[in-house]
Design an enzyme around this catalytic site. Structure first.
Site, PDB file in Angstrom:
ATOM      1  N   ASP A 121       0.858  -1.192   0.000  1.00  0.00           N
ATOM      2  CA  ASP A 121       0.000   0.000   0.000  1.00  0.00           C
ATOM      3  C   ASP A 121       0.888   1.233   0.000  1.00  0.00           C
ATOM      4  OD1 ASP A 121      -1.929   1.969   0.421  1.00  0.00           O
ATOM      5  OD2 ASP A 121      -3.095   0.739   1.816  1.00  0.00           O
ATOM      6  N   ARG A 128      -0.293   4.419  -0.230  1.00  0.00           N
ATOM      7  CA  ARG A 128      -1.083   5.615   0.060  1.00  0.00           C
ATOM      8  C   ARG A 128      -0.560   6.369   1.281  1.00  0.00           C
ATOM      9  NH1 ARG A 128      -6.929   2.885   0.218  1.00  0.00           N
ATOM     10  NH2 ARG A 128      -5.632   1.261   1.189  1.00  0.00           N
TER      11      ARG A 128
END
Length: 378
Positions: free
Chosen positions: A310, A312
């Site tokens: 991930d 983000r």
């Protein structure tokens, strides 16, 4: 023919002081250059290097790079190196010397896992273990931030001797490196009333980051009391799920369920963050989907591409909520990482509100992987 006047003295200082791009602006210029296949210059750590994105570099620029002499290398992430059975001696990156016969197709095959199963023997690949990898690490981070395949061709050279040096975007590692890691500072641009099917009393706020990146949105339902914890959802943009109704993920159902719950309660804030594909961009997300069609799960696909599970940055959401006057939230999420990032950014999460919707036959394995490998509470 009209000629620009030569500006000297006071005017030169004025122009330099007010019009010259700062480091954040140069980073965005560098991203645009890399996306178009134009090299950029990185300086620092006692060296300087020409950098080209592996994905967009063309044969002409590769030939020009080779004509400079020296020893160009292909810098890839440690994740991608593990897939290729190359030892990442530098930890999060690996430096692969470019063979003399290597062309753009070879470079692309190392960077892009699309044909890994069809042509698994790409080596043996021997990574460098001597020397400083700092500029190579920065090159990979910069290319990744441009949402390209995270691989860069790097040639350490005497950049000042190049005739075109003055035309290339130049970044100093000491100032550019920290900026690539810091959270962006989003600023409010405009807000206007927006009635929707699920929430008639809504206002859409647009926030623009100070680094020139993409805008993010906050949809405020009702008039939440700033002194109380607000029901909030950090929703990452998902074109395939939110717009097309993809059955491969649960994003669309989560988006609409969050809006419906806020509508029922009469208040809430939905943050729509433009971090498609867990932060790797739509093109790389589609590459990951293609790898999933080959049998890899969502985490394995990201790793084969050279990304983390991930990518983000949820600190953006915390900063937007704080800019709107909120200090505490009831967070609609199944992702503990969101809670940790929000709290780390100074926003108190008083309650985790589960959001379990959208299970289909097509995304059951995807959701199971999110729970098993990414810690989602499903």
């Amino acid at each position: 023919m009209f000629q620009f006047p030569i500006i000297t003295g006071y005017m030169t200082g004025l122009m330099t002081g007010h019009f010259a791009p700062d480091t954040a602006e140069l980073i965005n210029r560098a991203r645009a250059d890399l996306r178009m296949g134009v090299p950029v210059v990185l300086c620092g750590h006692g060296s300087a290097a020409l950098v080209l994105a592996a994905e967009t570099m063309g044969p002409a620029r590769l030939a020009t790079l080779r004509a400079l002499g020296g020893a160009p290398v292909l810098a890839i992430t440690g994740r991608r190196a593990e897939t290729l059975k190359a030892r990442p001696y530098d930890g999060d990156v690996a430096r692969l010397p470019l063979p003399e016969e290597a062309d753009c197709a070879w470079i692309r095959a190392i960077a892009d896992p699309a044909d890994d199963l069809r042509t698994p023997m790409k080596g043996p690949l021997f990574a460098l273990r001597e020397g400083d990898a700092a500029l190579h690490r920065l090159a990979v981070s910069l290319v990744k931030s441009a949402q390209l395949l995270p691989a860069a061709v790097v040639l350490e050279t005497a950049v000042e001797s190049l005739p075109e040096a003055a035309l290339l975007t130049r970044l100093e590692a000491g100032s550019a490196g920290p900026l690539l890691l810091r959270a962006t500072d989003p600023h409010p641009v405009v807000a206007a009333r927006l009635p929707t099917r699920l929430a008639h009393g809504g206002r859409l706020h647009i926030f623009r980051p100070d680094d020139g990146g993409v805008e993010h949105y906050a949809f405020e339902i009702g008039r939440p009391d700033r002194a109380q914890p607000v029901l909030a959802r950090l929703h990452s943009a998902c074109f395939t799920g939110d717009v097309l109704g993809s059955l491969k993920c649960d994003c669309g159902p989560q988006l609409h369920a969050a809006l419906a719950q806020m509508g029922d309660e009469g208040q809430g804030v939905l943050l729509y963050l433009n971090q498609e594909g867990r932060g790797i961009g739509l093109a790389n997300k589609m590459r990951a989907y293609s790898l999933q069609d080959q049998g890899f799960d969502t985490v394995e696909a990201n790793h084969r591409l050279g990304f983390e599970d991930d990518e983000r940055d949820f600190r953006i959401g915390a900063d937007i909520l704080k800019a709107m006057g909120f200090a505490r939230v009831r967070l609609l999420t199944n992702n503990p990482r969101k809670i940790a990032m929000m709290q780390g950014a100074g926003l108190a999460v008083t309650e985790r509100v589960p959001l379990k919707v959208g299970l289909t036959d097509q995304n059951a394995a995807y959701l199971a992987t999110k729970a098993a490998k990414s810690g989602h509470l499903l």
